[in-house]
Design a protein around this motif. Structure first.
Motif, PDB file in Angstrom:
ATOM      1  N   TYR A 169       0.848  -1.202   0.000  1.00 39.13           N
ATOM      2  CA  TYR A 169       0.000   0.000   0.000  1.00 39.13           C
ATOM      3  C   TYR A 169       0.876   1.242   0.000  1.00 39.13           C
ATOM      4  O   TYR A 169       1.796   1.389   0.817  1.00 39.13           O
ATOM      5  CB  TYR A 169      -0.919   0.000   1.227  1.00 39.13           C
ATOM      6  CG  TYR A 169      -1.774   1.234   1.329  1.00 39.13           C
ATOM      7  CD1 TYR A 169      -2.939   1.354   0.552  1.00 39.13           C
ATOM      8  CD2 TYR A 169      -1.409   2.279   2.171  1.00 39.13           C
ATOM      9  CE1 TYR A 169      -3.712   2.495   0.635  1.00 39.13           C
ATOM     10  CE2 TYR A 169      -2.188   3.431   2.251  1.00 39.13           C
ATOM     11  CZ  TYR A 169      -3.331   3.540   1.477  1.00 39.13           C
ATOM     12  OH  TYR A 169      -4.114   4.674   1.548  1.00 39.13           O
ATOM     13  N   GLU A 170       0.597   2.150  -0.935  1.00 40.68           N
ATOM     14  CA  GLU A 170       1.269   3.440  -0.995  1.00 40.68           C
ATOM     15  C   GLU A 170       0.203   4.523  -0.954  1.00 40.68           C
ATOM     16  O   GLU A 170      -0.808   4.458  -1.671  1.00 40.68           O
ATOM     17  CB  GLU A 170       2.103   3.553  -2.270  1.00 40.68           C
ATOM     18  CG  GLU A 170       3.215   2.516  -2.345  1.00 40.68           C
ATOM     19  CD  GLU A 170       4.058   2.679  -3.599  1.00 40.68           C
ATOM     20  OE1 GLU A 170       4.211   3.819  -4.075  1.00 40.68           O
ATOM     21  OE2 GLU A 170       4.546   1.661  -4.101  1.00 40.68           O
ATOM     22  N   SER A 171       0.407   5.513  -0.119  1.00 41.32           N
ATOM     23  CA  SER A 171      -0.630   6.521   0.128  1.00 41.32           C
ATOM     24  C   SER A 171      -1.068   7.235  -1.135  1.00 41.32           C
ATOM     25  O   SER A 171      -2.247   7.576  -1.304  1.00 41.32           O
ATOM     26  CB  SER A 171      -0.117   7.558   1.146  1.00 41.32           C
ATOM     27  OG  SER A 171       1.085   8.164   0.662  1.00 41.32           O
ATOM     28  N   SER A 172      -0.183   7.456  -2.062  1.00 40.98           N
ATOM     29  CA  SER A 172      -0.538   8.224  -3.270  1.00 40.98           C
ATOM     30  C   SER A 172      -1.207   7.368  -4.328  1.00 40.98           C
ATOM     31  O   SER A 172      -2.139   7.802  -5.001  1.00 40.98           O
ATOM     32  CB  SER A 172       0.709   8.895  -3.853  1.00 40.98           C
ATOM     33  OG  SER A 172       1.690   7.898  -4.153  1.00 40.98           O
TER      34      SER A 172
END
Length: 361
Positions: free
Chosen positions: A57-60
């Motif tokens: 998971y990557e916030s962007s």
């Protein structure tokens, strides 16, 4: 001031290349799919898992698939190391070496039990693989390294040595110095002339300190007290030379001659010389040497020698050998040495007879 270094830990490292052929096929695989490789590092069994589509998971951008790796401990930690500190580091490499390896990335974990798994080491996003240059003929090569950190036992660091510590003493070399003094003849005050004409220069004080006979000759009331030349009869020059060397150095290398017969002959001559000059240590050395070489041909002659010079140890060995069996006794009785024994030491025959009877000969 001295500076030292003490290692408190030791790192055990193992490096391998993992090659993933058919990379494009893995795009259709589930995210939990992995390819495993088994390693043994520092006595532990490990499993390296290569996950071609691990979601992170990557916030962007939300959840994106990555090429990632994980490390699992397959064996129980060793008893003397309940916690195993290990690190897994990885990077992409180009087998053709046209590209430099990618930056190394890794994860560390303290493993406490079998089956524990490290966090994923994120290597490269899947979308970036085709353009990275590392995908060659649909094959991806990853360099992996497992590093296990070991704590070493407690190290006791000695206190710094004082600046005034004395240097260690050199080995004792008195024997060498006295041997050189005998050889160079410097300061010699007495010359021995043997019947063969050979002459040996020596030092009265050293001879007297080692032999009670020489003490009486040179510092008693005998004629040799003031004499600088002493005649020696009935002694081989070679034996007299070895005896002098023993007096100065307490060694007689000739008794260890590689030729057993030559060594035994020298031991016989030295035993006579040692008895004549009161050199008890040399006499006992010769006794022991002759005791180990008694055979049919020498038993009677050696027994006569032992009787004439009061060598109790050597005498007992000879008697024991001769009387050990009827065959041995008969063989010794047939030698010239036995005839010499009868003429020179008739009294010893009764002891030999008693020993033979005691063995039911």
């Amino acid at each position: 001031m001295e500076h030292g270094r003490t290692n408190l830990t030791e790192a055990v490292r193992s490096v391998r290349l993992l090659k993933l052929d058919g990379y494009c096929v893995t795009a259709a695989m589930d995210s939990s799919y992995y390819i495993k490789s088994r390693w043994n590092v520092d006595g532990h069994e490990w499993e390296v898992r290569l996950l071609p589509g691990h979601f992170h998971y990557e916030s962007s951008d939300g959840r994106l698939p990555w090429v990632a790796l994980q490390l699992m401990l397959l064996s129980e930690p060793q008893r003397n190391n309940l916690n195993v500190n290990a690190n897994l580091s990885c990077r992409l490499v180009d087998p053709s070496r046209h590209l430099d390896p990618s930056p190394e990335t890794g994860r560390s974990r303290v493993f406490q039990s079998r089956g524990e798994l490290s966090s994923a080491v994120l290597l490269v996003r899947r979308r970036d693989v085709p353009s990275s240059g590392y995908l060659v003929n649909d094959s991806l090569t990853v360099q992996c390294a497992i590093t296990v950190l070991k704590e070493l036992p407690d190290v006791v660091v000695p206190a710094p040595a004082a600046s005034n510590t004395e240097a260690p003493l050199p080995p004792i070399d008195l024997q060498r110095h006295l041997g050189e003094l005998l050889q160079c003849q410097r300061g010699g005050d007495v010359t021995f002339v043997l019947h063969s004409g050979e002459r040996f220069v020596a030092h009265k004080a050293i001879l007297a300190a080692r032999s009670p006979v020489f003490m009486a000759q040179f510092f008693g009331h005998m004629n040799e007290r003031s004499s600088q030349c002493v005649s020696v009869q009935d002694m081989e020059a070679s034996a007299f030379k070895v005896m002098l060397h023993f007096i100065y150095t307490d060694t007689a290398p000739e008794l260890d001659d590689e030729d057993p017969e030559a060594a035994a002959t020298m031991a016989q001559h030295l035993l006579v010389a040692a008895d004549r000059y009161g050199l008890d240590r040399l006499k006992l050395i010769c006794e022991r040497k002759l005791s180990g070489g008694i055979d049919i041909d020498t038993a009677a002659t050696t027994l006569a020698l032992a009787e004439q010079h009061s060598c109790a140890l050597l005498k007992a060995k000879c008697v024991e050998f001769i009387a050990r069996s009827p065959e041995t006794l008969d063989a010794v009785l047939a030698t010239d040495g036995y005839r010499h024994l009868v003429q020179s030491c008739p009294m010893v025959l009764s002891e030999l007879l008693r020993a033979a009877r005691g063995r039911n000969v």
